[in-house]
Design a protein around this motif. Structure first.
Motif, PDB file in Angstrom:
ATOM      1  N   LEU A   5     -12.404  19.529  -6.985  1.00 29.69           N
ATOM      2  CA  LEU A   5     -11.431  18.806  -6.198  1.00 29.69           C
ATOM      3  C   LEU A   5     -10.349  19.607  -5.901  1.00 29.69           C
ATOM      4  CD1 LEU A   5     -13.233  15.171  -6.657  1.00 29.69           C
ATOM      5  CD2 LEU A   5     -13.973  17.586  -4.723  1.00 29.69           C
TER       6      LEU A   5
ATOM      7  N   GLN B 123     -14.231  16.647   1.053  1.00 32.52           N
ATOM      8  CA  GLN B 123     -15.550  15.847   0.691  1.00 32.52           C
ATOM      9  C   GLN B 123     -15.894  16.241  -0.853  1.00 32.52           C
ATOM     10  OE1 GLN B 123     -16.723  14.260   2.912  1.00 32.52           O
ATOM     11  NE2 GLN B 123     -15.945  14.669   4.658  1.00 32.52           N
ATOM     12  N   ILE B 124     -16.780  14.974  -1.453  1.00 29.29           N
ATOM     13  CA  ILE B 124     -16.859  15.531  -3.222  1.00 29.29           C
ATOM     14  C   ILE B 124     -18.076  16.009  -3.161  1.00 29.29           C
ATOM     15  CG2 ILE B 124     -18.528  13.371  -3.030  1.00 29.29           C
ATOM     16  CD1 ILE B 124     -18.036  13.210  -5.459  1.00 29.29           C
ATOM     17  N   ASN B 125     -18.356  16.248  -1.936  1.00 28.82           N
ATOM     18  CA  ASN B 125     -19.927  17.561  -2.074  1.00 28.82           C
ATOM     19  C   ASN B 125     -19.316  18.811  -1.820  1.00 28.82           C
ATOM     20  OD1 ASN B 125     -21.464  15.966  -1.522  1.00 28.82           O
ATOM     21  ND2 ASN B 125     -22.766  16.043   0.135  1.00 28.82           N
TER      22      ASN B 125
ATOM     23  N   TYR C 278     -22.514   8.526  -8.445  1.00 37.89           N
ATOM     24  CA  TYR C 278     -22.485  10.239  -9.312  1.00 37.89           C
ATOM     25  C   TYR C 278     -22.045  10.553 -11.062  1.00 37.89           C
ATOM     26  CZ  TYR C 278     -22.066  11.224  -4.330  1.00 37.89           C
ATOM     27  OH  TYR C 278     -21.934  11.602  -3.222  1.00 37.89           O
TER      28      TYR C 278
ATOM     29  N   LEU D 257     -15.059  18.169 -12.249  1.00 43.32           N
ATOM     30  CA  LEU D 257     -15.282  17.741 -10.775  1.00 43.32           C
ATOM     31  C   LEU D 257     -13.786  17.449 -10.523  1.00 43.32           C
ATOM     32  CD1 LEU D 257     -16.417  17.028  -7.822  1.00 43.32           C
ATOM     33  CD2 LEU D 257     -16.732  14.107  -9.011  1.00 43.32           C
ATOM     34  N   ARG D 258     -12.695  17.227 -11.379  1.00 40.72           N
ATOM     35  CA  ARG D 258     -11.348  17.121 -10.682  1.00 40.72           C
ATOM     36  C   ARG D 258     -10.871  18.350 -10.520  1.00 40.72           C
ATOM     37  NH1 ARG D 258      -8.558  15.869 -15.706  1.00 40.72           N
ATOM     38  NH2 ARG D 258      -8.141  18.158 -16.237  1.00 40.72           N
TER      39      ARG D 258
ATOM     40  N   THR E 212     -13.656  11.864   0.948  1.00 41.41           N
ATOM     41  CA  THR E 212     -14.023  11.222  -0.634  1.00 41.41           C
ATOM     42  C   THR E 212     -13.695  11.855  -1.590  1.00 41.41           C
ATOM     43  OG1 THR E 212     -16.002  12.606  -0.127  1.00 41.41           O
ATOM     44  CG2 THR E 212     -16.637  10.321   0.226  1.00 41.41           C
ATOM     45  N   GLY E 213     -14.018  13.076  -0.736  1.00 42.42           N
ATOM     46  CA  GLY E 213     -13.077  13.579  -2.335  1.00 42.42           C
ATOM     47  C   GLY E 213     -11.619  13.806  -2.953  1.00 42.42           C
TER      48      GLY E 213
ATOM     49  N   TYR F  98     -19.568   4.378  -5.058  1.00 41.38           N
ATOM     50  CA  TYR F  98     -19.037   3.576  -4.120  1.00 41.38           C
ATOM     51  C   TYR F  98     -19.452   2.037  -3.988  1.00 41.38           C
ATOM     52  CZ  TYR F  98     -17.716   8.768  -3.055  1.00 41.38           C
ATOM     53  OH  TYR F  98     -16.823   9.933  -2.631  1.00 41.38           O
TER      54      TYR F  98
ATOM     55  N   ILE G 166     -19.103   7.576 -10.747  1.00 40.00           N
ATOM     56  CA  ILE G 166     -17.950   7.663  -9.988  1.00 40.00           C
ATOM     57  C   ILE G 166     -19.046   6.739  -8.628  1.00 40.00           C
ATOM     58  CG2 ILE G 166     -17.260   8.005  -7.336  1.00 40.00           C
ATOM     59  CD1 ILE G 166     -16.520  10.847  -9.630  1.00 40.00           C
TER      60      ILE G 166
ATOM     61  N   ILE H 104     -11.352  10.267  -4.822  1.00 42.87           N
ATOM     62  CA  ILE H 104     -11.744  10.557  -6.356  1.00 42.87           C
ATOM     63  C   ILE H 104     -10.332  11.245  -6.418  1.00 42.87           C
ATOM     64  CG2 ILE H 104     -12.794  11.412  -7.907  1.00 42.87           C
ATOM     65  CD1 ILE H 104     -15.358  11.345  -5.258  1.00 42.87           C
TER      66      ILE H 104
END
Length: 336
Positions: A182, A197-199, A170, A178-179, A90-91, A109, A107, A94
């Motif tokens: 990540l 992962q986005i987490n 989100y 976030l960018r 997921t990360g 899914y 964001i 994105i």
């Protein structure tokens, strides 16, 4: 406001339907999942949408890209296409849309649908949509402090943390934060479950003191496999029916046939000695004869005869003549 939609996965749990069409383009109540998702998010936000960025697999093709761009344009937004050709998480998905990751953004899914009505907390750095569930050990859940702020994300907890499951949508006040986090995840090869992962980006934001709050939805509808997709179609038909939205084409040809709402009936549908409904979607150009159909999702240009269908999912350009009831048939299949 931007909407970022990672949707590069083919949806193996929904085969055979996703062998010929990406899962986010499977119609629910006559409209593709991703189309409904983007529209519903735009309605919840109640703000102008500047851009909708779709992250797809390059193999989806130009026709799919054109359909996605049209979804954005209907909202008065610019549509952009990015590619994720490797399933790296997921990360990573994105970050494939890195050029669009700035300013306020949602964001989402594209394998879930929601019904919600709330205002965003403008004081928060991020909102994570959640839904109360009966079996939290099967989901990723949030942990809240006494101020109703999210302080932890826990994946499939063995001991009870909360019953608020993360549904994969989100909001970020500035998604550039976030960018950057990540990018650190990718640069340092931080991997969980073999993927980025986005987490891991979110956890770094939390560690720096950024405020995360929950956004609760009224309904959360999954489209993971055939049974839950049919159930989601049923539930969406009922929601739209209760909203007073008429989903039956006025020109449907009926001969000794009955339609029991709620139903979606597309254009150029022919019904002969048929009972259709409740909770049925029939796409454009379908012909149904000597049949009863309920609680089922049928796509376009399919011919059904001598059938008694319940909890069925049938693709495009199918010919079905048979006694089976709860079936799952992909595109261009013939069972006679």
């Amino acid at each position: 406001m931007k909407i970022i939609v990672p949707m590069a996965g083919r949806g193996s749990r929904l085969r055979p339907h996703t062998l010929t069409i990406p899962k986010p383009l499977i119609p629910i109540a006559g409209k593709p999942i991703v189309h409904r998702l983007v529209e519903d998010i735009a309605a919840v936000l109640n703000q102008d949408i500047d851009e909708v960025a779709f992250i797809i697999h390059e193999s989806f093709g130009k026709k799919v890209e054109e359909e996605l761009i049209a979804i954005a344009q209907k909202l008065g937004a610019r549509g952009t296409i990015y590619y994720q050709n490797e399933a790296l998480g997921t990360g990573h998905a994105i970050m494939c849309a890195k050029e669009s990751l700035s300013g306020p953004a949602v964001i989402a899914y594209a394998d879930t649908l929601i019904r919600a009505d709330f205002d965003l907390d403008k004081t928060a750095d991020s909102v994570i949509w959640v839904k109360q569930v009966n079996q939290p050990e099967a989901f990723g859940v949030i942990n809240l402090n006494e101020n109703n702020e999210i302080i932890e994300l826990v994946e499939k907890p063995k001991e009870f943390v909360s019953d608020l499951a993360v549904i994969g949508i989100y909001y970020f006040k500035d998604v550039a934060v976030l960018r950057n986090e990540l990018q650190f995840v990718l640069d340092n090869n931080i991997i969980h479950g073999g993927e980025y992962q986005i987490n891991d980006g979110i956890k770094q934001m939390m560690a720096k003191g950024m405020k995360f709050v929950p956004g609760k939805v009224d309904e959360w509808m999954d489209c993971g496999n055939k049974d839950v997709t049919v159930d989601t179609n049923n539930r969406m038909l009922n929601f739209l029916h209760n909203d007073g939205i008429y989903l039956i084409d006025f020109d449907v040809a009926q001969d000794n046939s009955t339609i029991i709402p709620p139903c979606y009936i597309g254009k150029n549908v022919v019904l002969i000695n048929a009972t259709v409904g409740p909770n049925v979607s029939l796409g454009d150009g379908c012909h149904v004869s000597n049949s009863t159909i309920k609680n089922s999702l049928v796509q376009t240009h399919t011919h059904i005869k001598n059938a008694r269908l319940d909890n069925a999912m049938i693709g495009n350009h199918v010919c079905f003549d048979g006694d089976f009831t709860s079936i799952s048939i992909g595109d261009y299949s013939i069972l006679e």
